[in-house]
Enzyme design. Structure first.
Site, mmCIF file in Angstrom:
data_model
loop_
_atom_site.group_PDB
_atom_site.id
_atom_site.type_symbol
_atom_site.label_atom_id
_atom_site.label_comp_id
_atom_site.label_asym_id
_atom_site.label_seq_id
_atom_site.Cartn_x
_atom_site.Cartn_y
_atom_site.Cartn_z
ATOM 1 N N LYS A 252 0.734 -1.125 0.047
ATOM 2 C CA LYS A 252 0.117 0.017 -0.057
ATOM 3 C C LYS A 252 0.819 1.145 -0.013
ATOM 4 C CE LYS A 252 -4.137 -2.157 0.577
ATOM 5 N NZ LYS A 252 -3.331 -3.660 0.413
HETATM 6 C C1 LIG Z 1 -4.264 -4.713 0.001
HETATM 7 C C2 LIG Z 1 -3.337 -6.090 -0.096
HETATM 8 C C3 LIG Z 1 -3.541 -6.910 -0.841
HETATM 9 C C4 LIG Z 1 -4.748 -6.872 -1.817
HETATM 10 O O1 LIG Z 1 -4.426 -5.706 -2.969
HETATM 11 P P1 LIG Z 1 -5.940 -5.413 -3.642
HETATM 12 O O2 LIG Z 1 -5.350 -4.177 -4.454
HETATM 13 O O3 LIG Z 1 -6.776 -4.956 -2.634
HETATM 14 O O4 LIG Z 1 -6.196 -6.425 -4.616
HETATM 15 C C5 LIG Z 1 -2.579 -7.989 -0.754
HETATM 16 N N1 LIG Z 1 -1.385 -8.208 -0.033
HETATM 17 C C6 LIG Z 1 -1.238 -7.093 1.085
HETATM 18 C C7 LIG Z 1 -0.341 -7.341 1.772
HETATM 19 C C8 LIG Z 1 -1.911 -6.065 0.909
HETATM 20 O O5 LIG Z 1 -1.831 -5.027 1.885
#
Ligand SMILES: *Cc1c(COP(=O)(O)O)cnc(C)c1O
Length: 496
Positions: A112
């Site tokens: 993120k």
């Molecule tokens: C948010 C997240 C995901 C999923 O990503 P999306 O964009 O919501 O599909 C996968 N792994 C981690 C560690 C995340 O923080």
């Protein structure tokens, strides 16, 4: 050249890039999508010699044409700096026969950070461009990682407040500790009694509440979103797909133009959708592996064309993917309908009223870019163990999902394309699951003490940003029922 964005649910709702970033969600409940995909002529030999920041500039300047070059460069260089522990920002590593694109070197050790370290700069720049005088209130639902990354990004940014809601019993102890110790006068984080989907649905309702919007404006506030429904998060994520491909070319691992696969651990469908846009602008991608955990609503969707959220919800070891309503899928649906807002809207209404929708056979044919699969809890644990034993590399549970599903896919389809697993979190974010998988000694009871065990066993140093969080003071401890979210916000902002 002013590329504009439109809502997935109303084709006359068109805005500039900066307006789309400011609004987050369109007022009609839809998501903003680019009206057309900008033209790129990607020269990967050249790109392979550029630092991440310059690749980012190349990509973002075409998707955000109403930002000046100077504005955009300022955003990019402020975001992707020493906050990242690896100067490459998003390094690609070879592990066994496959590659891992490590997106966890930012300040909250999950992917993120790739978008949320730049979003606050994009948003404050967009506010200036549009002469916004109201204070921006970032409202965010989190399944664990977005909340911390968004607060880290927006903490003490002038002209903004951020309010985060997370499922009290749906995040890892490390994730929770990261959030409740967040500093910054303008940050608030609140636990709710429901799951992520409850938080996300309520946030969307709050956004769409017109009375509340008027009240907010009267009090000098306007909402925006740091969730992956914001185009200001999606576009920065396109960058690392381009950068990963360029690195593979630069390292001599693939020929320029050779097609590769990406396996993406998926929840809200934001990460993988950015990959889909990367393919549209010319990255030679053969197949996307959409990897889910036991909350496998997307696996079923890709196999049957029916999206059905009426199913049990599981709390798993990869909590950031514990999602049954993958918001960004709406953008893919929109493109599959040939950009029909009317049809997209009717499917989303079906989902809201009946809990499911079904796409047409023609749309399903156009889904061939994606393979959907899922990994069970025991498969995830087994994958962490196997990879550690074979390659001395420690996977976090989310990345393990990507690898496990990719292995299933390869066995089934004998696909020999080089494959990049999108690695979304550091194992230090989920030390218990990881230590249990790779070690035979009984893990200690406290998650924070596990850091030492993990470091000893894996030889990977504890990331500095989490090394001391267990000793930091808890600054946020409110827990509410999920139907109290709006009331809580009104109280917090002293709305009259
Ligand atoms: C948010 C997240 C995901 C999923 O990503 P999306 O964009 O919501 O599909 C996968 N792994 C981690 C560690 C995340 O923080």
């Amino acid at each position: 050249m002013s590329l504009i964005y439109q809502s997935t649910r109303n084709s006359s709702n068109k805005v500039t890039a900066s307006q789309a970033i400011l609004q987050g969600l369109a007022t009609d409940g839809g998501l903003y999508v680019p009206v057309s995909i900008p033209d790129f002529d990607l020269d990967f030999k050249k790109l392979s010699k550029l630092p991440y920041q310059e690749v980012a500039f190349l990509i973002m300047s075409k998707f955000f044409p109403d930002f000046t070059d100077t504005e955009l460069k300022e955003c990019i260089y402020s975001a992707y700096d020493e906050k990242f522990e690896d100067p490459k920002i998003a390094p690609v590593k070879k592990v066994g026969e496959d590659y891992l694109l490590e997106l966890f070197h930012g300040s909250t050790i999950a992917f993120k950070d790739m978008a949320l370290s730049i979003l606050p700069y994009l948003m404050t720049t967009a506010a200036k461009k549009n002469n916004v005088e109201q204070e921006i209130v970032i409202l965010t639902a989190t399944s664990g990682d977005t909340g911390k990354a968004a607060m880290a990004g927006f903490s003490d940014v002038p002209g903004t407040k951020i309010i985060v809601f997370y499922p009290k019993n749906g995040v890892s102890p490390i994730q929770e500790q990261q959030m409740v110790t967040q500093k910054g006068e303008n940050t608030t984080v609140i636990g709710i009694t429901g799951n992520f989907d409850d938080a996300q649905t309520n946030v969307k309702d709050i956004f769409n509440n017109l009375d509340l919007k008027v009240k907010m404006a009267k009090n000098g506030y306007q909402f925006s979103s740091a969730n992956s429904i914001n185009i200001g998060r999606l576009v920065p994520q396109i960058v690392y797909y381009v950068y990963a491909y360029a690195q593979l070319v630069g390292q001599g691992e693939i020929e320029c133009g050779e097609k590769i696969n990406f396996s993406v651990p998926t929840g809200n469908f934001g990460n993988i959708l950015a990959g889909y846009y990367a393919k549209q602008i010319g990255v030679p991608i053969n197949q996307f592996i959409c990897a889910s955990n036991e909350n496998n609503v997307l696996t079923d969707f890709f196999q049957t064309g029916v999206y059905d959220r009426k199913r049990p919800f599981f709390v798993t070891s990869s909590p950031s993917m514990d999602i049954l309503i993958s918001s960004n899928l709406e953008r893919l649906i929109f493109h599959l309908t040939g950009n029909s807002a009317t049809y997209t809207k009717s499917l989303m209404t079906d989902l809201a009223t009946t809990g499911e929708y079904q796409i047409t056979p023609e749309m399903q044919e156009n889904l061939s870019d994606f393979y959907g699969g899922f990994a069970t809890e025991s498969e995830i644990e087994a994958q962490i163990k196997t990879t550690f034993e074979a390659d001395e590399y420690v996977l976090d549970p989310h990345t393990a999902v990507a690898l496990a599903v990719n292995n299933q896919y390869k066995k089934k389809h004998n696909d020999l394309h080089p494959t990049v697993m999108v690695s979304t979190a550091s194992p230090y974010k989920f030390p218990r699951v990881v230590v249990e998988a790779i070690s035979t000694v009984n893990p200690v009871t406290d998650d924070f003490q596990l850091f030492g065990q993990l470091e000893e066993k894996s030889g990977v140093q504890i990331p500095q940003v989490v090394a001391t969080i267990s000793q930091e003071p808890v600054l946020h401890d409110t827990v509410i029922e999920s139907d109290q979210m709006q009331k809580t916000i009104e109280k917090l902002l002293n709305l009259v």
